[in-house]
Design a protein around this motif. Structure first.
Motif, PDB file in Angstrom:
ATOM      1  N   ASP A   1       4.204  -6.695  -7.898  1.00  0.00           N
ATOM      2  CA  ASP A   1       3.605  -5.778  -6.926  1.00  0.00           C
ATOM      3  C   ASP A   1       3.376  -4.374  -7.464  1.00  0.00           C
ATOM      4  OD1 ASP A   1       6.414  -5.860  -6.896  1.00  0.00           O
ATOM      5  OD2 ASP A   1       6.471  -4.736  -5.026  1.00  0.00           O
ATOM      6  N   PHE A   2       3.850  -4.069  -8.686  1.00  0.00           N
ATOM      7  CA  PHE A   2       3.618  -2.737  -9.260  1.00  0.00           C
ATOM      8  C   PHE A   2       2.117  -2.504  -9.449  1.00  0.00           C
ATOM      9  CE2 PHE A   2       3.249   0.071 -13.013  1.00  0.00           C
ATOM     10  CZ  PHE A   2       3.849   1.187 -12.487  1.00  0.00           C
ATOM     11  N   LYS A   3       1.444  -3.495 -10.055  1.00  0.00           N
ATOM     12  CA  LYS A   3      -0.001  -3.377 -10.258  1.00  0.00           C
ATOM     13  C   LYS A   3      -0.722  -3.284  -8.901  1.00  0.00           C
ATOM     14  CE  LYS A   3      -3.142  -6.702 -11.270  1.00  0.00           C
ATOM     15  NZ  LYS A   3      -3.699  -7.851 -11.982  1.00  0.00           N
ATOM     16  N   GLY A   4      -0.278  -4.123  -7.944  1.00  0.00           N
ATOM     17  CA  GLY A   4      -0.890  -4.100  -6.612  1.00  0.00           C
ATOM     18  C   GLY A   4      -0.764  -2.729  -5.975  1.00  0.00           C
ATOM     19  N   LEU A   5       0.393  -2.114  -6.142  1.00  0.00           N
ATOM     20  CA  LEU A   5       0.629  -0.791  -5.560  1.00  0.00           C
ATOM     21  C   LEU A   5      -0.272   0.260  -6.216  1.00  0.00           C
ATOM     22  CD1 LEU A   5       2.149   1.179  -3.789  1.00  0.00           C
ATOM     23  CD2 LEU A   5       4.052   1.106  -5.388  1.00  0.00           C
ATOM     24  N   VAL A   6      -0.375   0.195  -7.554  1.00  0.00           N
ATOM     25  CA  VAL A   6      -1.241   1.151  -8.265  1.00  0.00           C
ATOM     26  C   VAL A   6      -2.694   0.966  -7.816  1.00  0.00           C
ATOM     27  CG1 VAL A   6      -2.174   1.753 -10.547  1.00  0.00           C
ATOM     28  CG2 VAL A   6       0.282   1.411 -10.257  1.00  0.00           C
ATOM     29  N   TYR A   7      -3.136  -0.287  -7.703  1.00  0.00           N
ATOM     30  CA  TYR A   7      -4.504  -0.560  -7.250  1.00  0.00           C
ATOM     31  C   TYR A   7      -4.720  -0.024  -5.836  1.00  0.00           C
ATOM     32  CZ  TYR A   7      -6.001  -3.740 -11.028  1.00  0.00           C
ATOM     33  OH  TYR A   7      -6.383  -4.280 -12.225  1.00  0.00           O
ATOM     34  N   ALA A   8      -3.752  -0.310  -4.947  1.00  0.00           N
ATOM     35  CA  ALA A   8      -3.901   0.130  -3.558  1.00  0.00           C
ATOM     36  C   ALA A   8      -3.965   1.653  -3.496  1.00  0.00           C
ATOM     37  CB  ALA A   8      -2.739  -0.400  -2.720  1.00  0.00           C
ATOM     38  N   ALA A   9      -3.133   2.316  -4.314  1.00  0.00           N
ATOM     39  CA  ALA A   9      -3.125   3.784  -4.327  1.00  0.00           C
ATOM     40  C   ALA A   9      -4.446   4.319  -4.880  1.00  0.00           C
ATOM     41  CB  ALA A   9      -1.945   4.280  -5.164  1.00  0.00           C
ATOM     42  N   LEU A  10      -4.966   3.681  -5.937  1.00  0.00           N
ATOM     43  CA  LEU A  10      -6.241   4.114  -6.520  1.00  0.00           C
ATOM     44  C   LEU A  10      -7.379   3.974  -5.513  1.00  0.00           C
ATOM     45  CD1 LEU A  10      -6.198   2.708 -10.158  1.00  0.00           C
ATOM     46  CD2 LEU A  10      -6.707   5.066  -9.507  1.00  0.00           C
TER      47      LEU A  10
ATOM     48  N   PHE B   1      -9.426  12.057 -16.732  1.00  0.00           N
ATOM     49  CA  PHE B   1      -8.588  11.072 -16.033  1.00  0.00           C
ATOM     50  C   PHE B   1      -8.965  11.010 -14.553  1.00  0.00           C
ATOM     51  CE2 PHE B   1      -4.826  10.366 -13.377  1.00  0.00           C
ATOM     52  CZ  PHE B   1      -4.552   9.050 -13.745  1.00  0.00           C
ATOM     53  N   GLU B   2      -9.248  12.155 -13.952  1.00  0.00           N
ATOM     54  CA  GLU B   2      -9.617  12.194 -12.531  1.00  0.00           C
ATOM     55  C   GLU B   2     -10.923  11.433 -12.278  1.00  0.00           C
ATOM     56  OE1 GLU B   2      -8.540  14.741 -14.276  1.00  0.00           O
ATOM     57  OE2 GLU B   2      -6.666  15.205 -13.222  1.00  0.00           O
ATOM     58  N   GLN B   3     -11.894  11.594 -13.201  1.00  0.00           N
ATOM     59  CA  GLN B   3     -13.172  10.869 -13.038  1.00  0.00           C
ATOM     60  C   GLN B   3     -12.966   9.368 -13.176  1.00  0.00           C
ATOM     61  OE1 GLN B   3     -15.210  12.979 -16.148  1.00  0.00           O
ATOM     62  NE2 GLN B   3     -16.421  14.200 -14.688  1.00  0.00           N
ATOM     63  N   PHE B   4     -12.133   8.998 -14.157  1.00  0.00           N
ATOM     64  CA  PHE B   4     -11.839   7.572 -14.358  1.00  0.00           C
ATOM     65  C   PHE B   4     -11.160   6.987 -13.110  1.00  0.00           C
ATOM     66  CE2 PHE B   4      -8.379   4.610 -15.617  1.00  0.00           C
ATOM     67  CZ  PHE B   4      -9.157   3.521 -15.946  1.00  0.00           C
ATOM     68  N   ALA B   5     -10.146   7.713 -12.593  1.00  0.00           N
ATOM     69  CA  ALA B   5      -9.426   7.230 -11.409  1.00  0.00           C
ATOM     70  C   ALA B   5     -10.368   7.104 -10.219  1.00  0.00           C
ATOM     71  CB  ALA B   5      -8.273   8.179 -11.076  1.00  0.00           C
ATOM     72  N   ALA B   6     -11.289   8.061 -10.076  1.00  0.00           N
ATOM     73  CA  ALA B   6     -12.232   8.010  -8.955  1.00  0.00           C
ATOM     74  C   ALA B   6     -13.170   6.814  -9.107  1.00  0.00           C
ATOM     75  CB  ALA B   6     -13.036   9.318  -8.895  1.00  0.00           C
ATOM     76  N   GLN B   7     -13.603   6.552 -10.360  1.00  0.00           N
ATOM     77  CA  GLN B   7     -14.521   5.419 -10.602  1.00  0.00           C
ATOM     78  C   GLN B   7     -13.835   4.090 -10.259  1.00  0.00           C
ATOM     79  OE1 GLN B   7     -15.619   4.908 -14.722  1.00  0.00           O
ATOM     80  NE2 GLN B   7     -17.115   3.293 -14.261  1.00  0.00           N
ATOM     81  N   VAL B   8     -12.606   3.912 -10.769  1.00  0.00           N
ATOM     82  CA  VAL B   8     -11.878   2.654 -10.508  1.00  0.00           C
ATOM     83  C   VAL B   8     -11.540   2.554  -9.010  1.00  0.00           C
ATOM     84  CG1 VAL B   8      -9.795   1.329 -11.006  1.00  0.00           C
ATOM     85  CG2 VAL B   8     -10.949   2.549 -12.837  1.00  0.00           C
ATOM     86  N   GLY B   9     -11.157   3.674  -8.411  1.00  0.00           N
ATOM     87  CA  GLY B   9     -10.840   3.681  -6.976  1.00  0.00           C
ATOM     88  C   GLY B   9     -12.022   3.223  -6.142  1.00  0.00           C
ATOM     89  N   ALA B  10     -13.225   3.696  -6.505  1.00  0.00           N
ATOM     90  CA  ALA B  10     -14.428   3.303  -5.750  1.00  0.00           C
ATOM     91  C   ALA B  10     -14.696   1.811  -5.929  1.00  0.00           C
ATOM     92  CB  ALA B  10     -15.620   4.123  -6.229  1.00  0.00           C
ATOM     93  N   MET B  11     -14.489   1.316  -7.162  1.00  0.00           N
ATOM     94  CA  MET B  11     -14.692  -0.132  -7.392  1.00  0.00           C
ATOM     95  C   MET B  11     -13.700  -0.949  -6.565  1.00  0.00           C
ATOM     96  SD  MET B  11     -15.085  -0.090 -11.511  1.00  0.00           S
ATOM     97  CE  MET B  11     -16.315  -1.211 -12.116  1.00  0.00           C
ATOM     98  N   LEU B  12     -12.460  -0.477  -6.526  1.00  0.00           N
ATOM     99  CA  LEU B  12     -11.437  -1.216  -5.778  1.00  0.00           C
ATOM    100  C   LEU B  12     -11.706  -1.171  -4.278  1.00  0.00           C
ATOM    101  CD1 LEU B  12      -8.271  -0.174  -7.753  1.00  0.00           C
ATOM    102  CD2 LEU B  12      -8.955  -2.527  -7.268  1.00  0.00           C
ATOM    103  N   ALA B  13     -12.202  -0.037  -3.806  1.00  0.00           N
ATOM    104  CA  ALA B  13     -12.473   0.084  -2.371  1.00  0.00           C
ATOM    105  C   ALA B  13     -13.572  -0.885  -1.949  1.00  0.00           C
ATOM    106  CB  ALA B  13     -12.862   1.518  -2.032  1.00  0.00           C
ATOM    107  N   ARG B  14     -14.456  -1.242  -2.888  1.00  0.00           N
ATOM    108  CA  ARG B  14     -15.543  -2.188  -2.568  1.00  0.00           C
ATOM    109  C   ARG B  14     -15.125  -3.638  -2.795  1.00  0.00           C
ATOM    110  NH1 ARG B  14     -18.706   1.319  -5.728  1.00  0.00           N
ATOM    111  NH2 ARG B  14     -18.589  -0.163  -7.439  1.00  0.00           N
ATOM    112  N   ALA B  15     -14.048  -3.838  -3.575  1.00  0.00           N
ATOM    113  CA  ALA B  15     -13.683  -5.205  -3.988  1.00  0.00           C
ATOM    114  C   ALA B  15     -13.041  -5.973  -2.835  1.00  0.00           C
ATOM    115  CB  ALA B  15     -12.708  -5.148  -5.158  1.00  0.00           C
TER     116      ALA B  15
END
Ligand SMILES: [Zn+2]
Length: 381
Positions: free
Chosen positions: A284-293, A330-344
């Motif tokens: 669940d560590f990865k899941g938590l990081v993904y959810a937070a992103l 790092f902030e741009q990368f996190a925002a990019q991955v966060g947006a992908m995750l929010a759509r996934a």
């Protein structure tokens, strides 16, 4: 059931009919004596089948069928085949034809059950329910009828009746896991909570915990009750506990938990969750990081940096994204991955594969309980 080619269907029905004839008339001298009378109907039936006139073929075959013990099984097999093929009108004709005969009680029950299953397959829930209730009054097929009724009440979201069927099945030693009864009680608690009847909701949640404990769904609902009463600390504790029991809830409930923690407490809550997740062996560590992103909590991004880098190092897709734009911050990368995750799609049913962005306790595809698993998959395209 896979679709059979037409010729295979013809062969199956022809084989069944030969079975009926053999069973009814025997292959000896009686068969040859009666062939003269049968010949015309049998050949006409086969001819209709071959010329793809299945209803006329069925007329011919039903005319041939008698309901002595030899042909009963063939009747049931033919009806079941039609139902499995989705040809419910024909299945209903076969079973109604059976019920119009003078049957022994056990065969009548079996035919009623089969007809109820035809109606269920055809989506005629009211008719199916009536027949299943009739069968459940008997003893021989009571369990199967109650199980079917439980499914119908679930589909109708009639949780009181579903719970009653569950209790009766429990008496027969045929009930699904007790957590299913706890889900019914949580559904009822949600219903009363939505109408402002908090006392009744609390009572139902206590009953749910007696059925199955620990039960994370009940903790999520108790957190809602605490929040309504302004008990934010209690709500946060209950929700944290639910997330520890069922980390798969993170995608749906992390935003709620961070809201409860308030502006000042969000980072502290995230850091604590990450610390505990890192200590646990589960994934669940990865899941938590993904959810937070996916939530893009800019105020807590500093604390997330190390966990994110840890996950990135282990995930080829994330690593590829990171390396494709080395000049990105790092902030741009996190925002990019966060947006992908929010759509996934974040969840998938382990039983049937139904995928969804939100969590369901009961799969909308196959209606199984607790089958949803977190499965955020980042796709590059
Ligand atoms: Zn499913």
């Amino acid at each position: 059931m896979p679709q059979l080619p037409p010729f295979a269907w013809i062969l199956i029905v022809a084989a069944l009919v030969v079975g009926i004839l053999a069973g009814h008339f025997g292959w000896g001298s009686r068969w040859t004596r009666r062939m003269g009378r049968l010949h015309a109907d049998y050949l006409a039936g086969l001819d209709y089948l071959i010329s793809e006139q299945p209803d006329r073929a069925l007329d011919s075959f039903l005319k041939l069928m008698d309901t002595n013990l030899d042909t009963l099984e063939t009747h049931f097999a033919l009806g079941s085949l039609y139902r499995r093929r989705g040809e419910t009108e024909r299945a209903i004709r076969v079973h109604r034809n059976l019920l119009s005969r003078n049957l022994a009680p056990e065969h009548r029950e079996q035919a009623l059950l089969a007809l109820a299953q035809d109606y269920l397959r055809a989506g005629l829930l009211d008719r199916a329910e009536g027949l299943f209730q009739q069968v459940s009054d008997g003893t021989r097929l009571r369990g199967r009828a109650l199980e079917a009724l439980r499914g119908i009440y679930e589909r109708q979201r009639d949780w009181v009746q579903a719970l009653d069927a569950h209790r009766q099945l429990d008496g027969l030693g045929m009930a699904p896991p007790l957590s299913v009864a706890a889900h019914y009680l949580c559904e009822l608690a949600t219903y009363h909570l939505d109408r402002g009847d908090v006392d009744e909701a609390r009572h139902l949640l206590r009953m749910a915990r007696r059925e199955a404990a620990p039960f994370p769904r009940a903790a999520v609902l108790r957190a809602q009750i605490a929040e309504r009463a302004g008990q934010m600390d209690l709500a946060a504790r209950l929700l944290t506990w639910a997330l520890e029991l069922a980390p798969k809830l993170l995608y749906d409930e992390l935003a709620h938990l961070l809201r409860l923690a308030g502006e000042g407490g969000r980072e502290r809550v995230l850091v604590e969750l990450l610390r505990r997740a890192q200590l646990r062996a589960g994934g669940d560590f990865k899941g938590l990081v993904y959810a937070a992103l996916a939530l893009s909590p800019t105020d807590a991004l500093g604390s997330l940096r190390e966990p994110i880098e840890l996950v990135v190092a282990r995930e080829p897709t994330l690593l590829a994204i990171r390396q494709s734009a080395p000049q990105a911050t790092f902030e741009q990368f996190a925002a990019q991955v966060g947006a992908m995750l929010a759509r996934a799609e974040s969840y998938r049913c382990a039983d049937c594969g139904f995928a969804a962005r939100r969590f369901y306790w009961q799969c909308p595809g196959c209606h199984s309980w607790d089958g949803f698993e977190a499965c955020a998959i980042i796709k590059l395209r």
